[in-house]
Design a protein around this motif. Structure first.
Motif, PDB file in Angstrom:
ATOM      1  N   GLU A   7       0.739   6.212   1.394  1.00  0.00           N
ATOM      2  CA  GLU A   7       1.525   6.249   0.165  1.00  0.00           C
ATOM      3  C   GLU A   7       0.866   5.406  -0.919  1.00  0.00           C
ATOM      4  O   GLU A   7       0.819   5.806  -2.085  1.00  0.00           O
ATOM      5  N   SER A   8       0.364   4.254  -0.540  1.00  0.00           N
ATOM      6  CA  SER A   8      -0.308   3.376  -1.501  1.00  0.00           C
ATOM      7  C   SER A   8      -1.577   4.024  -2.044  1.00  0.00           C
ATOM      8  O   SER A   8      -1.854   3.950  -3.248  1.00  0.00           O
ATOM      9  N   LEU A   9      -2.336   4.682  -1.181  1.00  0.00           N
ATOM     10  CA  LEU A   9      -3.554   5.375  -1.625  1.00  0.00           C
ATOM     11  C   LEU A   9      -3.222   6.478  -2.624  1.00  0.00           C
ATOM     12  O   LEU A   9      -3.872   6.603  -3.664  1.00  0.00           O
ATOM     13  N   MET A  10      -2.235   7.285  -2.302  1.00  0.00           N
ATOM     14  CA  MET A  10      -1.866   8.399  -3.170  1.00  0.00           C
ATOM     15  C   MET A  10      -1.330   7.894  -4.512  1.00  0.00           C
ATOM     16  O   MET A  10      -1.669   8.429  -5.573  1.00  0.00           O
ATOM     17  N   LYS A  11      -0.516   6.859  -4.484  1.00  0.00           N
ATOM     18  CA  LYS A  11       0.058   6.321  -5.717  1.00  0.00           C
ATOM     19  C   LYS A  11      -1.039   5.792  -6.634  1.00  0.00           C
ATOM     20  O   LYS A  11      -1.033   6.063  -7.841  1.00  0.00           O
ATOM     21  N   THR A  12      -1.999   5.083  -6.088  1.00  0.00           N
ATOM     22  CA  THR A  12      -3.097   4.547  -6.891  1.00  0.00           C
ATOM     23  C   THR A  12      -3.920   5.663  -7.520  1.00  0.00           C
ATOM     24  O   THR A  12      -4.253   5.608  -8.711  1.00  0.00           O
ATOM     25  N   ALA A  13      -4.240   6.699  -6.742  1.00  0.00           N
ATOM     26  CA  ALA A  13      -5.034   7.808  -7.275  1.00  0.00           C
ATOM     27  C   ALA A  13      -4.276   8.567  -8.359  1.00  0.00           C
ATOM     28  O   ALA A  13      -4.841   8.901  -9.409  1.00  0.00           O
ATOM     29  N   MET A  14      -3.001   8.826  -8.167  1.00  0.00           N
ATOM     30  CA  MET A  14      -2.215   9.557  -9.156  1.00  0.00           C
ATOM     31  C   MET A  14      -2.044   8.753 -10.447  1.00  0.00           C
ATOM     32  O   MET A  14      -2.084   9.311 -11.539  1.00  0.00           O
ATOM     33  N   GLU A  15      -1.884   7.449 -10.337  1.00  0.00           N
ATOM     34  CA  GLU A  15      -1.778   6.615 -11.537  1.00  0.00           C
ATOM     35  C   GLU A  15      -3.091   6.626 -12.319  1.00  0.00           C
ATOM     36  O   GLU A  15      -3.084   6.630 -13.548  1.00  0.00           O
ATOM     37  N   SER A  16      -4.205   6.639 -11.611  1.00  0.00           N
ATOM     38  CA  SER A  16      -5.505   6.699 -12.285  1.00  0.00           C
ATOM     39  C   SER A  16      -5.673   8.017 -13.029  1.00  0.00           C
ATOM     40  O   SER A  16      -6.163   8.042 -14.158  1.00  0.00           O
ATOM     41  N   LEU A  78      -0.433   0.505  14.351  1.00  0.00           N
ATOM     42  CA  LEU A  78      -1.755   1.000  14.722  1.00  0.00           C
ATOM     43  C   LEU A  78      -2.727   0.782  13.566  1.00  0.00           C
ATOM     44  O   LEU A  78      -2.336   0.806  12.397  1.00  0.00           O
ATOM     45  N   PRO A  79      -3.986   0.579  13.871  1.00  0.00           N
ATOM     46  CA  PRO A  79      -4.970   0.450  12.794  1.00  0.00           C
ATOM     47  C   PRO A  79      -5.026   1.753  11.979  1.00  0.00           C
ATOM     48  O   PRO A  79      -4.919   2.844  12.522  1.00  0.00           O
ATOM     49  N   PHE A  80      -5.160   1.611  10.674  1.00  0.00           N
ATOM     50  CA  PHE A  80      -5.153   2.759   9.772  1.00  0.00           C
ATOM     51  C   PHE A  80      -6.467   2.817   9.008  1.00  0.00           C
ATOM     52  O   PHE A  80      -7.000   1.805   8.573  1.00  0.00           O
ATOM     53  N   GLY A  81      -6.963   4.024   8.856  1.00  0.00           N
ATOM     54  CA  GLY A  81      -8.137   4.264   8.018  1.00  0.00           C
ATOM     55  C   GLY A  81      -7.856   5.465   7.145  1.00  0.00           C
ATOM     56  O   GLY A  81      -7.308   6.464   7.597  1.00  0.00           O
ATOM     57  N   GLY A  82      -8.179   5.376   5.879  1.00  0.00           N
ATOM     58  CA  GLY A  82      -7.889   6.498   4.996  1.00  0.00           C
ATOM     59  C   GLY A  82      -8.655   6.405   3.696  1.00  0.00           C
ATOM     60  O   GLY A  82      -9.371   5.453   3.437  1.00  0.00           O
ATOM     61  N   GLY A  83      -8.484   7.411   2.895  1.00  0.00           N
ATOM     62  CA  GLY A  83      -9.153   7.440   1.600  1.00  0.00           C
ATOM     63  C   GLY A  83      -8.497   8.457   0.686  1.00  0.00           C
ATOM     64  O   GLY A  83      -7.751   9.326   1.123  1.00  0.00           O
ATOM     65  N   ALA A  84      -8.759   8.314  -0.580  1.00  0.00           N
ATOM     66  CA  ALA A  84      -8.225   9.246  -1.577  1.00  0.00           C
ATOM     67  C   ALA A  84      -9.276   9.436  -2.655  1.00  0.00           C
ATOM     68  O   ALA A  84     -10.118   8.575  -2.877  1.00  0.00           O
TER      69      ALA A  84
END
Length: 147
Positions: A7-16, A78-84
């Motif tokens: 959710e944090s990744l998506m929010k940051t990308a959409m705000e940009s 659990l450890p999380f890995g992701g990108g946007a």
């Protein structure tokens, strides 16, 4: 599933994206020419967006050692890995020219001759219709004068 890292990744990308693309990107600020015409640039904006992520299971040796890492009665995080990622494309379409009682769209990349022909068709039809009306009125006047 509140407050997941994706959710944090998506929010940051959409705000940009929102900061990059605004209404003035599509319909630009009007510019007044010396003859009084107003020229408004028009653009096409395309956006793309992708986000993804995965949670990874802890290694088998951590399970055997009993390292839960979480509070009792709750599964450890659990450890999380992701990108946007996002992309924006801005292409000029043309200029809207408002002046002298007319509104015209001047395209940036197209066949100018064909566009000019299409622009002149309504005026040409009006002139032809006016010629027929004048001929009809003149013939009506001739008929009235003979009577």
């Amino acid at each position: 599933m509140g407050n997941h890292p994706i959710e944090s990744l998506m929010k940051t990308a959409m705000e940009s994206i929102q900061q990059i693309v605004d209404v003035n990107t599509i319909v630009g600020d009007p510019v007044e020419s010396p003859d009084g015409s107003v020229i408004i640039p028009i653009s096409r904006v395309s956006c793309g967006f992708a986000a993804g992520g995965s949670e990874f299971a802890p290694p088998d040796d951590d399970k055997e050692k009993g390292n839960s890492g979480g509070t009792p009665g709750q599964a450890p995080p659990l450890p999380f890995g992701g990108g946007a990622g996002a992309g924006v494309s801005v292409q000029p379409v043309g200029f809207l020219v408002v002046g002298n009682g007319t509104i015209r769209l001047l395209p940036v990349d197209s066949n100018v001759v064909v566009d000019r022909l299409i622009d002149t068709v309504p005026d040409l039809l009006d002139k032809i219709a006016g010629m027929f009306q004048r001929k009809k009125k003149a013939s009506d006047d001739i008929i009235i004068a003979r009577d």
